[in-house]
Design a protein around this motif. Sequence first.
Motif, short mmCIF file in Angstrom:
data_model
loop_
_atom_site.label_atom_id
_atom_site.label_comp_id
_atom_site.label_asym_id
_atom_site.label_seq_id
_atom_site.Cartn_x
_atom_site.Cartn_y
_atom_site.Cartn_z
N LEU A 195 -2.18 -7.18 9.90
CA LEU A 195 -1.49 -6.15 8.95
C LEU A 195 -0.03 -6.33 9.03
N LEU A 200 -9.67 -3.04 9.42
CA LEU A 200 -10.59 -1.78 9.72
C LEU A 200 -12.11 -2.45 9.97
N LEU A 213 -6.50 -4.36 4.85
CA LEU A 213 -6.59 -3.25 5.16
C LEU A 213 -8.13 -3.41 5.49
N THR A 217 0.18 -7.94 -0.82
CA THR A 217 1.00 -6.80 -0.62
C THR A 217 0.92 -5.84 -1.93
N GLY A 262 1.12 2.67 3.34
CA GLY A 262 -0.01 2.78 3.74
C GLY A 262 -0.55 1.62 4.82
N VAL A 263 -0.25 0.44 4.70
CA VAL A 263 -0.50 -0.70 5.45
C VAL A 263 0.32 -0.59 7.08
N LEU A 284 -5.75 -4.12 -0.48
CA LEU A 284 -6.98 -3.71 0.43
C LEU A 284 -7.57 -4.57 1.18
N GLY A 294 1.04 -1.23 -0.05
CA GLY A 294 -0.02 -0.03 -0.08
C GLY A 294 0.87 1.37 0.00
N VAL A 326 -1.53 2.36 8.89
CA VAL A 326 -2.77 1.84 9.36
C VAL A 326 -2.58 1.25 10.69
N TRP A 327 -1.53 0.37 10.59
CA TRP A 327 -1.44 -0.40 11.89
C TRP A 327 -0.90 0.48 12.79
N TRP A 330 -5.38 -7.80 15.12
CA TRP A 330 -5.00 -6.35 14.52
C TRP A 330 -3.39 -6.63 14.24
#
Length: 338
Positions: free
Chosen positions: A225, A249, A245, A236, A100-101, A242, A93, A104-105, A221
């Motif tokens: 991720l 989420l 992710l 990946t 990106g990933v 997505l 991401g 978020v993590w 969690w």
Amino acid sequence: MRRFLPVLVLVLMAPTVAELLWGSTPLSGVTLLLLQIPMYGCGALLIRELVRHRQRGWISILLLGGAYALIEEGLALQFLFHPTLLNISDWGGRVLGINGVYTVWAIGYHAIWSVALPILLTDLLFPEQRDVPYLGRTGLIITGIGFLFGVVLIGFIARVGIAPGYWASPLLLGGTVLVVLLLAWIALRVLPPAAPVATSVVQAPPGWVVALLGLVCGFLWQAILILFRAFFPALTQGPLVLVPLLVALGMAALVCWLLRIWTRASGWSDLDWLALGSGALIAHTIFGILFLTFTPLDKIGLAILGGVMVLLLSLFAVSLRRRARGTLLQRVRGPQEE
């Protein structure tokens, strides 16, 4: 001294939970916690105090926890943007220079384990002060200075020892500052003050169910991720990134929905809050033992530390149960004495 004991507990608990109990700072390097206390400890304390002074609630704490994550990972360490360090970009991401990933993590991790859990446990330990600030204006200023010093210190260490010479672009750093300010504005200005919530007719679930929720979702969690890339490397790259992710989420949204119902349910108490936090802490340490510690000494040390943590949480649960019984007896005796 009694007034400042919760301050000391929170300042020490934040780096202990975030780093030591996870194994990212192993017992063999426990002295590193001294360098992490200003950023982690003052950061968690500053968030709690701002929220209490503004009379906001847990949503504000989580939003400011996300802002804290952006400050640590985006401005100090700059791991959110580094293209090669520690293979973080391989998590997937990477868009517009942002991992990106990993981002978020990091936001979820720091909001929960670096900020919310230390605040929750401290509030449970000192119930008489849970709804009021610990510090006045001078204390807030000192805490803010301590936090700023910690951020600069960790940033200096990162520039010198972890990622020598690396600086993210001014655009990325400036954008991070703007997002931090936006989250702080929403948390402290836009969201309304916390108000008592009417108890619903729904019965709170058993404590073991609440603990299991914290345990399973806390572990997932991390696993979804961080570990998905090892077993499913296709997830990946491209649109498939997505999948982890959205799963992570979606799970977070489910937990928020359940807690919104359960915390308003009849019978929800401090024991349930402790059960939730205990599950998340145990998941946190199990993940560290399995995947973050590498030497046998560090694995054994973290396992022993985890055992001590479970023992202390169990004793705390007994204390909370006695406290609840004492409160109930006082309520029963009150009308009788009248």
